[in-house]
Scaffold this motif. Structure first.
Motif, PDB file in Angstrom:
ATOM      1  N   GLY A 162     -14.443  16.272  15.120  1.00  0.00           N
ATOM      2  CA  GLY A 162     -14.673  15.048  13.988  1.00  0.00           C
ATOM      3  C   GLY A 162     -13.974  14.954  12.839  1.00  0.00           C
ATOM      4  N   GLY A 163     -12.563  15.193  13.160  1.00  0.00           N
ATOM      5  CA  GLY A 163     -11.648  14.952  12.063  1.00  0.00           C
ATOM      6  C   GLY A 163     -11.427  13.258  11.531  1.00  0.00           C
ATOM      7  N   LEU A 164     -11.828  12.444  12.422  1.00  0.00           N
ATOM      8  CA  LEU A 164     -11.655  11.084  12.056  1.00  0.00           C
ATOM      9  C   LEU A 164     -12.933  10.568  11.110  1.00  0.00           C
ATOM     10  CD1 LEU A 164     -11.473   9.240  15.752  1.00  0.00           C
ATOM     11  CD2 LEU A 164      -9.473  10.257  14.330  1.00  0.00           C
ATOM     12  N   ARG A 165     -13.711  11.735  10.913  1.00  0.00           N
ATOM     13  CA  ARG A 165     -14.867  11.498   9.853  1.00  0.00           C
ATOM     14  C   ARG A 165     -14.153  11.405   8.323  1.00  0.00           C
ATOM     15  NH1 ARG A 165     -18.145  15.375   9.174  1.00  0.00           N
ATOM     16  NH2 ARG A 165     -16.880  16.785  10.449  1.00  0.00           N
ATOM     17  N   PHE A 166     -12.931  12.076   8.062  1.00  0.00           N
ATOM     18  CA  PHE A 166     -12.677  12.154   6.748  1.00  0.00           C
ATOM     19  C   PHE A 166     -11.541  11.167   6.446  1.00  0.00           C
ATOM     20  CE2 PHE A 166     -13.927  16.438   8.535  1.00  0.00           C
ATOM     21  CZ  PHE A 166     -14.980  16.650   7.843  1.00  0.00           C
ATOM     22  N   PHE A 167     -11.390   9.983   7.114  1.00  0.00           N
ATOM     23  CA  PHE A 167     -10.520   9.118   6.689  1.00  0.00           C
ATOM     24  C   PHE A 167     -11.032   7.962   5.938  1.00  0.00           C
ATOM     25  CE2 PHE A 167      -8.346  11.571   9.814  1.00  0.00           C
ATOM     26  CZ  PHE A 167      -6.868  11.443   9.554  1.00  0.00           C
ATOM     27  N   THR A 168     -12.066   8.095   5.016  1.00  0.00           N
ATOM     28  CA  THR A 168     -12.786   6.988   4.365  1.00  0.00           C
ATOM     29  C   THR A 168     -12.080   6.805   3.081  1.00  0.00           C
ATOM     30  OG1 THR A 168     -14.055   8.855   3.799  1.00  0.00           O
ATOM     31  CG2 THR A 168     -14.999   7.723   5.501  1.00  0.00           C
ATOM     32  N   THR A 169     -12.840   5.894   2.522  1.00  0.00           N
ATOM     33  CA  THR A 169     -11.923   5.496   1.298  1.00  0.00           C
ATOM     34  C   THR A 169     -12.194   6.350  -0.008  1.00  0.00           C
ATOM     35  OG1 THR A 169     -12.374   3.092   2.162  1.00  0.00           O
ATOM     36  CG2 THR A 169     -11.457   3.399  -0.149  1.00  0.00           C
ATOM     37  N   THR A 170     -13.377   7.026   0.010  1.00  0.00           N
ATOM     38  CA  THR A 170     -13.571   7.851  -1.081  1.00  0.00           C
ATOM     39  C   THR A 170     -12.638   9.181  -1.176  1.00  0.00           C
ATOM     40  OG1 THR A 170     -16.014   7.217  -1.204  1.00  0.00           O
ATOM     41  CG2 THR A 170     -15.505   9.386  -2.306  1.00  0.00           C
ATOM     42  N   VAL A 171     -12.756   9.493   0.169  1.00  0.00           N
ATOM     43  CA  VAL A 171     -11.576  10.760   0.358  1.00  0.00           C
ATOM     44  C   VAL A 171     -10.299  10.377   0.024  1.00  0.00           C
ATOM     45  CG1 VAL A 171     -10.774  12.409   2.056  1.00  0.00           C
ATOM     46  CG2 VAL A 171     -13.144  12.028   1.884  1.00  0.00           C
ATOM     47  N   ALA A 172     -10.097   9.394   0.624  1.00  0.00           N
ATOM     48  CA  ALA A 172      -8.449   8.821   0.579  1.00  0.00           C
ATOM     49  C   ALA A 172      -8.045   8.412  -1.118  1.00  0.00           C
ATOM     50  CB  ALA A 172      -8.285   7.336   1.158  1.00  0.00           C
ATOM     51  N   MET A 173      -9.157   7.972  -1.985  1.00  0.00           N
ATOM     52  CA  MET A 173      -8.895   7.872  -3.266  1.00  0.00           C
ATOM     53  C   MET A 173      -8.598   9.190  -4.215  1.00  0.00           C
ATOM     54  SD  MET A 173      -8.392   4.688  -3.440  1.00  0.00           S
ATOM     55  CE  MET A 173      -7.642   4.771  -1.808  1.00  0.00           C
ATOM     56  N   GLN A 174      -9.277  10.082  -3.525  1.00  0.00           N
ATOM     57  CA  GLN A 174      -8.872  11.324  -4.310  1.00  0.00           C
ATOM     58  C   GLN A 174      -7.426  11.891  -3.767  1.00  0.00           C
ATOM     59  OE1 GLN A 174     -11.863  13.919  -2.452  1.00  0.00           O
ATOM     60  NE2 GLN A 174     -13.621  12.832  -3.155  1.00  0.00           N
ATOM     61  N   ASP A 175      -6.994  11.628  -2.685  1.00  0.00           N
ATOM     62  CA  ASP A 175      -5.480  11.690  -2.365  1.00  0.00           C
ATOM     63  C   ASP A 175      -4.732  10.938  -3.192  1.00  0.00           C
ATOM     64  OD1 ASP A 175      -6.276  13.334   0.098  1.00  0.00           O
ATOM     65  OD2 ASP A 175      -6.074  11.433   1.252  1.00  0.00           O
ATOM     66  N   MET A 176      -5.031   9.842  -3.616  1.00  0.00           N
ATOM     67  CA  MET A 176      -4.265   8.893  -4.532  1.00  0.00           C
ATOM     68  C   MET A 176      -4.040   9.480  -5.973  1.00  0.00           C
ATOM     69  SD  MET A 176      -3.377   6.277  -2.715  1.00  0.00           S
ATOM     70  CE  MET A 176      -3.629   5.543  -1.277  1.00  0.00           C
ATOM     71  N   ASP A 177      -5.284  10.187  -6.126  1.00  0.00           N
ATOM     72  CA  ASP A 177      -5.300  10.910  -7.729  1.00  0.00           C
ATOM     73  C   ASP A 177      -4.334  11.935  -7.440  1.00  0.00           C
ATOM     74  OD1 ASP A 177      -6.367  10.548 -10.423  1.00  0.00           O
ATOM     75  OD2 ASP A 177      -6.961  12.394 -10.080  1.00  0.00           O
ATOM     76  N   ALA A 178      -4.247  12.853  -6.372  1.00  0.00           N
ATOM     77  CA  ALA A 178      -3.530  13.979  -6.360  1.00  0.00           C
ATOM     78  C   ALA A 178      -1.943  13.661  -6.452  1.00  0.00           C
ATOM     79  CB  ALA A 178      -3.663  14.449  -5.151  1.00  0.00           C
ATOM     80  N   VAL A 179      -1.799  12.419  -5.975  1.00  0.00           N
ATOM     81  CA  VAL A 179      -0.287  12.025  -5.995  1.00  0.00           C
ATOM     82  C   VAL A 179       0.006  11.682  -7.462  1.00  0.00           C
ATOM     83  CG1 VAL A 179       1.405  10.254  -5.227  1.00  0.00           C
ATOM     84  CG2 VAL A 179      -0.275  11.260  -3.415  1.00  0.00           C
ATOM     85  N   ARG A 180      -0.859  10.958  -8.313  1.00  0.00           N
ATOM     86  CA  ARG A 180      -0.607  10.562  -9.505  1.00  0.00           C
ATOM     87  C   ARG A 180      -0.608  11.868 -10.320  1.00  0.00           C
ATOM     88  NH1 ARG A 180      -2.872  11.668 -13.712  1.00  0.00           N
ATOM     89  NH2 ARG A 180      -4.666  12.633 -12.607  1.00  0.00           N
ATOM     90  N   GLU A 181      -1.281  12.837  -9.984  1.00  0.00           N
ATOM     91  CA  GLU A 181      -1.060  14.150 -10.963  1.00  0.00           C
ATOM     92  C   GLU A 181       0.332  14.722 -10.529  1.00  0.00           C
ATOM     93  OE1 GLU A 181      -3.737  18.199 -11.904  1.00  0.00           O
ATOM     94  OE2 GLU A 181      -4.286  16.915 -10.205  1.00  0.00           O
ATOM     95  N   ALA A 182       0.398  14.867  -9.090  1.00  0.00           N
ATOM     96  CA  ALA A 182       1.668  15.407  -8.802  1.00  0.00           C
ATOM     97  C   ALA A 182       3.004  14.759  -9.452  1.00  0.00           C
ATOM     98  CB  ALA A 182       1.894  15.672  -7.327  1.00  0.00           C
ATOM     99  N   LEU A 183       3.103  13.578  -9.597  1.00  0.00           N
ATOM    100  CA  LEU A 183       4.114  12.639 -10.222  1.00  0.00           C
ATOM    101  C   LEU A 183       4.110  12.588 -11.648  1.00  0.00           C
ATOM    102  CD1 LEU A 183       3.990   9.441  -7.909  1.00  0.00           C
ATOM    103  CD2 LEU A 183       5.761  11.707  -7.822  1.00  0.00           C
ATOM    104  N   GLY A 184       3.010  13.339 -12.309  1.00  0.00           N
ATOM    105  CA  GLY A 184       2.893  13.209 -13.850  1.00  0.00           C
ATOM    106  C   GLY A 184       2.756  11.917 -14.364  1.00  0.00           C
ATOM    107  N   VAL A 185       2.105  11.125 -13.740  1.00  0.00           N
ATOM    108  CA  VAL A 185       1.805   9.681 -14.232  1.00  0.00           C
ATOM    109  C   VAL A 185       0.336   9.674 -14.969  1.00  0.00           C
ATOM    110  CG1 VAL A 185       1.139   7.354 -13.643  1.00  0.00           C
ATOM    111  CG2 VAL A 185       2.957   8.555 -12.391  1.00  0.00           C
ATOM    112  N   PRO A 186       0.277   9.642 -16.413  1.00  0.00           N
ATOM    113  CA  PRO A 186      -0.740   9.871 -16.860  1.00  0.00           C
ATOM    114  C   PRO A 186      -1.982   8.719 -16.488  1.00  0.00           C
ATOM    115  CG  PRO A 186       0.821   8.580 -18.329  1.00  0.00           C
ATOM    116  CD  PRO A 186       1.453   8.996 -16.889  1.00  0.00           C
ATOM    117  N   GLN A 187      -1.577   7.400 -16.051  1.00  0.00           N
ATOM    118  CA  GLN A 187      -2.469   6.497 -15.767  1.00  0.00           C
ATOM    119  C   GLN A 187      -1.720   5.553 -14.835  1.00  0.00           C
ATOM    120  OE1 GLN A 187      -3.825   4.666 -19.460  1.00  0.00           O
ATOM    121  NE2 GLN A 187      -5.853   5.320 -19.109  1.00  0.00           N
ATOM    122  N   TRP A 188      -2.430   5.038 -13.929  1.00  0.00           N
ATOM    123  CA  TRP A 188      -2.076   4.001 -13.063  1.00  0.00           C
ATOM    124  C   TRP A 188      -2.579   2.631 -13.327  1.00  0.00           C
ATOM    125  CZ3 TRP A 188       0.856   5.901  -9.451  1.00  0.00           C
ATOM    126  CH2 TRP A 188       0.683   6.719  -8.614  1.00  0.00           C
TER     127      TRP A 188
END
Length: 493
Positions: A162-188
């Protein structure tokens, strides 16, 4: 924004899930991307496939950083959210970067391959663009290919159980915020096109304090039921085409109706990519699927009147199918169809029965029926109820719509602008370019307008922006085929 069976898309799964853990800073490596001459920075970040199981299976989220040219750069980077759903942000970077070139002087531009696209745990189906037309357009064959694709994806490490269930936009935006934090960007500063507008709105909903400015171009709101809106908005764009060219092609609408009435019929068409002639039965649905893609771009739509008339009067359909092929945009514009259906089947398909969109007189319910069939067997992620709501904008938002867009026309942008500006209307502007198609970033002066909006020192200076230089651009005139001069006979040499 892509063939009719593709299109834009939606958002999704779990505000109820546990928040993402803090990510370690990823190492950035020098890299180069085709179409961009200067050296860039590339990196990746591991993220849990299922946010509720941070120690479970992981996926790598890949991203590209275009470093700011100036040494004294601004800390707020620009994040480009790609369309589809299913488009790779990194693959389209070379196309998009010229539109953001002024911003790139003092701000990093970041392209993240959303999970399921590009190099980030891709969910790709085999490319069918070179198949014989009969196979491409045969509905049963298409369903069989999608079934085979789904079965193949479910065997991938991130597709099993059932892994295909975890490719939704809500989950993906959590990835985007994790990248922001990792890059040290205060705001996009968010820039989203087509499906990317929904992604931007979902990021804004989940992480309102992490956004400085937002540009959404060709708005696909979370309450838009994609397959149902296909018919409504496609019909409106087609009717608009007929009205726009009524003076030069007064019989076009009647010829179109006569063409529809003549179907099904046997036709011979050269396969647009191979040039090989093929004979097949052209049905009403297949003709509508051929006509819709050129409507996305007014320059291509300008050739539709001639192509329709030639088909109606002479029975030649190469022009129509050639226009459809011309819209494809090349390999870098291809969608990861597994990700596409993981998003649409979770976020749109369950709402089809309650959709209020009235089917177009010509387009009918064909798109709805196709998605409903695919989504019966596609793994479906959970979507939080809050996903479909639009809170008031916490920061300035520039909404942009093309008046001739067959996928995300003005009506969707109007609704979003009203909701975002419910508390602070001064924070939201809706720019409508009447004669633009799907996406207005590349139109006239819009690039400079976007720069002024994001570069403004204060929120008060960011809006409103003067868009007259774009809104006054006329619709392209109808293409007139060149007629060969008749050959003369005689003894003179």
């Amino acid at each position: 924004m892509l063939r009719p069976q593709l299109a834009l898309a939606l958002l999704a799964t779990a505000a109820t899930l546990s928040p993402p853990a803090r990510a370690a800073t990823p190492p950035l490596q020098p890299c180069r991307i085709a179409g961009i001459p200067n050296e860039l920075k590339c990196g990746s970040l591991q993220r849990p496939l299922d946010p509720a199981r941070p120690d479970g299976a992981q996926v790598d989220i890949h991203f590209l950083v275009v470093p700011a040219m100036a040494r004294n750069k601004q800390p707020d980077a620009v994040l480009m959210l790609a369309g589809g759903p299913g488009q790779s942000a990194i693959n389209v970077a070379s196309r998009v970067l010229p539109r953001l070139s002024r911003l790139a002087n003092r701000r990093d531009i970041v392209f993240i391959d959303q999970r399921g696209t590009g190099k980030s745990a891709p969910l790709e189906c085999p490319d069918d663009s070179k198949l014989p037309i009969t196979e491409q357009l045969d509905e049963a064959a298409q369903m069989a290919r999608l079934d085979a694709c789904r079965a193949g994806l479910e065997k991938l490490p991130y597709g099993q159980q059932g892994g295909l269930r975890f490719f939704t936009t809500t989950v993906a935006m959590q990835d985007m915020d994790a990248v922001r934090e990792a890059l040290g960007v205060p705001q996009w500063n968010l820039v989203g096109g087509s499906y990317g507008t929904r992604a931007a709105l979902e990021y804004l909903r989940q992480f309102p304090t992490r956004v400085r400015r937002t540009i959404i171009d060709g708005v696909a709101p979370p309450d838009m039921v994609l397959p149902a809106s296909f018919s409504t908005d496609g019909q409106a764009a087609l009717d608009q085409l007929f009205a726009a060219h009524a003076k030069t092609h007064p019989t076009l609408r009647a010829e179109w109706q006569a063409l529809l009435a003549s179907l099904p019929r046997q036709v011979t068409v050269a396969q647009p990519l191979t040039g090989q002639p093929e004979r097949f039965t052209l049905t009403r649905d297949l003709l509508l699927r051929a006509v819709r893609p050129p409507l996305y771009q007014p320059a291509l739509a300008a050739a539709l009147p001639a192509a329709i008339q030639i088909a109606a009067k002479e029975g030649r359909f190469d022009g129509l199918f050639g226009l459809t092929s011309a819209f494809g945009g090349g390999k870098d514009m291809r969608l990861a169809m597994g990700m596409h259906f993981s998003v649409v089947c979770a976020e749109d398909a369950p709402r089809l029965a309650a959709a209020s969109d009235k089917p177009g007189a010509d387009f009918g319910r064909a798109a709805e029926e196709m998605y409903a069939r695919v989504c019966k067997t596609w793994p479906r992620g959970d979507v939080p109820a809050e996903f479909y709501k639009l809170p008031p904008a916490p920061s300035p938002v520039l909404v942009m719509s093309g008046g001739a867009d067959p996928a995300t026309p003005t009506r969707h942008g109007e609704r979003v602008a009203k909701a975002l500006g419910a508390v602070h209307p001064e924070r939201v502007q809706h720019l409508v370019v009447p004669q633009a198609g799907h996406g207005v970033m590349a139109v006239g002066c819009v690039r400079d307008l976007m720069f002024r909006f994001i570069d403004a020192k204060s929120d008060a200076d960011a809006l409103p922006q003067d868009g007259k230089c774009a809104t006054r651009i006329p619709r392209p005139t109808a293409f007139q085929p060149i007629q060969a001069a008749p050959q003369t006979t005689g003894a003179a040499q």
